[in-house]
Design a protein around this motif. Structure first.
Motif, PDB file in Angstrom:
ATOM      1  N   ALA A  32      -3.043  10.898  -2.393  1.00 37.56           N
ATOM      2  CA  ALA A  32      -3.445  10.260  -3.641  1.00 37.56           C
ATOM      3  C   ALA A  32      -4.852  10.693  -4.050  1.00 37.56           C
ATOM      4  O   ALA A  32      -5.109  10.981  -5.225  1.00 37.56           O
ATOM      5  CB  ALA A  32      -3.380   8.743  -3.481  1.00 37.56           C
ATOM      6  N   SER A  33      -5.766  10.772  -3.093  1.00 38.15           N
ATOM      7  CA  SER A  33      -7.135  11.185  -3.400  1.00 38.15           C
ATOM      8  C   SER A  33      -7.178  12.628  -3.893  1.00 38.15           C
ATOM      9  O   SER A  33      -7.901  12.951  -4.848  1.00 38.15           O
ATOM     10  CB  SER A  33      -8.026  11.023  -2.168  1.00 38.15           C
ATOM     11  OG  SER A  33      -9.356  11.398  -2.447  1.00 38.15           O
ATOM     12  N   LEU A  40       2.025   7.070  -6.637  1.00 36.74           N
ATOM     13  CA  LEU A  40       1.059   8.095  -7.023  1.00 36.74           C
ATOM     14  C   LEU A  40       1.571   9.490  -6.675  1.00 36.74           C
ATOM     15  O   LEU A  40       1.357  10.442  -7.427  1.00 36.74           O
ATOM     16  CB  LEU A  40      -0.277   7.837  -6.335  1.00 36.74           C
ATOM     17  CG  LEU A  40      -1.102   6.671  -6.879  1.00 36.74           C
ATOM     18  CD1 LEU A  40      -2.311   6.411  -5.986  1.00 36.74           C
ATOM     19  CD2 LEU A  40      -1.558   6.951  -8.303  1.00 36.74           C
ATOM     20  N   ALA A  41       2.243   9.616  -5.535  1.00 41.97           N
ATOM     21  CA  ALA A  41       2.823  10.910  -5.166  1.00 41.97           C
ATOM     22  C   ALA A  41       3.880  11.345  -6.175  1.00 41.97           C
ATOM     23  O   ALA A  41       3.960  12.520  -6.558  1.00 41.97           O
ATOM     24  CB  ALA A  41       3.432  10.824  -3.768  1.00 41.97           C
ATOM     25  N   MET A  45     -11.338   6.384  -2.944  1.00 43.87           N
ATOM     26  CA  MET A  45     -10.388   6.502  -1.839  1.00 43.87           C
ATOM     27  C   MET A  45     -10.958   7.386  -0.735  1.00 43.87           C
ATOM     28  O   MET A  45     -10.751   7.123   0.453  1.00 43.87           O
ATOM     29  CB  MET A  45      -9.061   7.053  -2.343  1.00 43.87           C
ATOM     30  CG  MET A  45      -8.365   6.165  -3.355  1.00 43.87           C
ATOM     31  SD  MET A  45      -6.691   6.722  -3.748  1.00 43.87           S
ATOM     32  CE  MET A  45      -5.834   6.239  -2.257  1.00 43.87           C
ATOM     33  N   TYR A  70       0.825  -1.213   0.000  1.00 41.90           N
ATOM     34  CA  TYR A  70       0.000   0.000   0.000  1.00 41.90           C
ATOM     35  C   TYR A  70       0.858   1.261   0.000  1.00 41.90           C
ATOM     36  O   TYR A  70       0.608   2.207  -0.769  1.00 41.90           O
ATOM     37  CB  TYR A  70      -0.915  -0.032   1.218  1.00 41.90           C
ATOM     38  CG  TYR A  70      -1.567   1.280   1.560  1.00 41.90           C
ATOM     39  CD1 TYR A  70      -2.719   1.703   0.909  1.00 41.90           C
ATOM     40  CD2 TYR A  70      -1.020   2.109   2.549  1.00 41.90           C
ATOM     41  CE1 TYR A  70      -3.319   2.908   1.229  1.00 41.90           C
ATOM     42  CE2 TYR A  70      -1.617   3.308   2.873  1.00 41.90           C
ATOM     43  CZ  TYR A  70      -2.765   3.709   2.215  1.00 41.90           C
ATOM     44  OH  TYR A  70      -3.352   4.910   2.533  1.00 41.90           O
ATOM     45  N   MET A  71       1.880   1.295   0.845  1.00 44.19           N
ATOM     46  CA  MET A  71       2.736   2.473   0.924  1.00 44.19           C
ATOM     47  C   MET A  71       3.517   2.681  -0.371  1.00 44.19           C
ATOM     48  O   MET A  71       3.747   3.820  -0.795  1.00 44.19           O
ATOM     49  CB  MET A  71       3.693   2.348   2.113  1.00 44.19           C
ATOM     50  CG  MET A  71       3.014   2.267   3.462  1.00 44.19           C
ATOM     51  SD  MET A  71       2.101   3.772   3.922  1.00 44.19           S
ATOM     52  CE  MET A  71       3.452   4.801   4.503  1.00 44.19           C
ATOM     53  N   THR A 127       1.030   4.154  -3.019  1.00 44.44           N
ATOM     54  CA  THR A 127       0.723   5.559  -2.762  1.00 44.44           C
ATOM     55  C   THR A 127       1.946   6.444  -2.976  1.00 44.44           C
ATOM     56  O   THR A 127       1.815   7.588  -3.431  1.00 44.44           O
ATOM     57  CB  THR A 127       0.175   5.749  -1.338  1.00 44.44           C
ATOM     58  OG1 THR A 127       1.073   5.150  -0.384  1.00 44.44           O
ATOM     59  CG2 THR A 127      -1.192   5.120  -1.193  1.00 44.44           C
ATOM     60  N   TRP A 174       7.690   8.932   3.656  1.00 41.38           N
ATOM     61  CA  TRP A 174       7.462   7.488   3.648  1.00 41.38           C
ATOM     62  C   TRP A 174       8.567   6.717   4.376  1.00 41.38           C
ATOM     63  O   TRP A 174       8.284   5.814   5.151  1.00 41.38           O
ATOM     64  CB  TRP A 174       7.347   6.978   2.218  1.00 41.38           C
ATOM     65  CG  TRP A 174       5.986   7.023   1.617  1.00 41.38           C
ATOM     66  CD1 TRP A 174       5.119   5.975   1.442  1.00 41.38           C
ATOM     67  CD2 TRP A 174       5.304   8.167   1.101  1.00 41.38           C
ATOM     68  NE1 TRP A 174       3.957   6.400   0.845  1.00 41.38           N
ATOM     69  CE2 TRP A 174       4.034   7.744   0.632  1.00 41.38           C
ATOM     70  CE3 TRP A 174       5.625   9.524   0.997  1.00 41.38           C
ATOM     71  CZ2 TRP A 174       3.109   8.604   0.049  1.00 41.38           C
ATOM     72  CZ3 TRP A 174       4.704  10.382   0.415  1.00 41.38           C
ATOM     73  CH2 TRP A 174       3.476   9.923  -0.031  1.00 41.38           C
ATOM     74  N   SER A 197     -10.535   8.859  -7.044  1.00 40.60           N
ATOM     75  CA  SER A 197     -10.421   9.777  -5.905  1.00 40.60           C
ATOM     76  C   SER A 197     -11.622   9.640  -4.978  1.00 40.60           C
ATOM     77  O   SER A 197     -11.477   9.604  -3.751  1.00 40.60           O
ATOM     78  CB  SER A 197     -10.319  11.218  -6.410  1.00 40.60           C
ATOM     79  OG  SER A 197     -10.377  12.139  -5.334  1.00 40.60           O
ATOM     80  N   PRO A 236      -0.928   9.057   3.148  1.00 40.08           N
ATOM     81  CA  PRO A 236      -0.705   8.794   1.725  1.00 40.08           C
ATOM     82  C   PRO A 236      -1.991   8.697   0.920  1.00 40.08           C
ATOM     83  O   PRO A 236      -2.048   9.134  -0.233  1.00 40.08           O
ATOM     84  CB  PRO A 236       0.049   7.459   1.738  1.00 40.08           C
ATOM     85  CG  PRO A 236       0.714   7.404   3.068  1.00 40.08           C
ATOM     86  CD  PRO A 236      -0.248   8.066   4.000  1.00 40.08           C
ATOM     87  N   ALA A 237      -3.039   8.138   1.515  1.00 41.33           N
ATOM     88  CA  ALA A 237      -4.309   8.029   0.805  1.00 41.33           C
ATOM     89  C   ALA A 237      -4.919   9.406   0.552  1.00 41.33           C
ATOM     90  O   ALA A 237      -5.512   9.658  -0.502  1.00 41.33           O
ATOM     91  CB  ALA A 237      -5.282   7.163   1.601  1.00 41.33           C
TER      92      ALA A 237
END
Length: 241
Positions: free
Chosen positions: A151-152, A102-103, A170, A95-96, A99, A126, A167, A147-148
């Protein structure tokens, strides 16, 4: 607003470059070092709740003050990798890493060398999560939601309808994990809608955001509705606090 404009209208550069991949590799290595770390305190509660969510009736066989979002997280990790410390840490690392990617993609919409601030942000946000965090801080919802949220927010500002739909998906999970973040989600959506202006554009922007959020909210609520525990979930989330 210039930053928002660069995200929404920034050039669609292809994928991640070598520096981005090296940044992700640092995150993965830091996360792998935590895999053997034992579960402790709240983490054990979250994992047990996820196990009950899969094999029993959460908020009936087992009750906790936390909203269901974190239990869905550990339940999914348990189904994919196992309900032990190795499985949960591997899922958290997956998951990390996603994300963080995505960042980095969000940073690539920035002009010139300023996009390298994205690499710096990932390394500063991170990596310390793994490098200095003890077993007590593993799987804590605040560390997972950050992080979510990023990303959202990034996906919600993009032009593509699929990105805004993701988005919204999330956002629903974030609110299900910690309802106090709902106002921040609304601010992100307001910025996305306001940037485009006009009522027609606002409706076109809001529709995929709301569709994604409603879909995930229904999916998250359905198991509890089928088990007859939805009322207890709603009391835990909205009345008990």
């Amino acid at each position: 607003m210039a930053i928002i404009r660069s995200i929404t209208d920034g050039p669609a550069r292809r994928g991640l470059d070598a520096v981005d991949l090296a940044t992700l590799a640092v995150v993965v290595v830091a996360g792998l070092l935590r895999v053997p770390q034992p579960l402790h305190g709240d983490t054990l509660t979250f994992v047990h709740g996820g196990d009950v969510l899969v094999h029993g009736r959460l908020y009936a066989d087992f009750w906790d003050i936390k909203p269901p979002g974190i239990f869905y997280f550990t339940a999914l990790g348990g189904l994919l990798f196992g309900f032990d410390e190795v499985g949960q840490h591997l899922f958290e690392l997956l998951y990390m890493t996603v994300t963080a990617g995505l960042a980095l993609l969000a940073a690539r919409t920035l002009p010139g060398r300023t996009r390298r601030f994205g690499n710096l942000a990932v390394l500063l946000a991170w990596v310390p999560h793994y490098a200095v965090g003890t077993c007590f801080f593993a799987l804590q919802i605040e560390g997972i939601i950050g992080p979510a949220l990023l990303a959202s927010a990034f996906l919600g500002l993009r032009e593509e309808k699929g990105a805004r739909f993701a988005s919204g998906c999330m956002a629903a999970w974030i609110i299900a994990a910690k309802q106090l973040f709902a106002p921040l989600i609304l601010v992100f959506w307001w910025l996305s809608i306001r940037h485009r202006g006009g009522r027609a554009q606002a409706r076109e922007t809001a529709a995929p955001l709301l569709a994604g959020a409603v879909l995930v909210a229904v999916v998250l609520a359905l198991p509890f509705a089928l088990q007859g525990t939805l009322g207890e979930v709603l009391r835990t989330v909205f009345v008990y606090p």
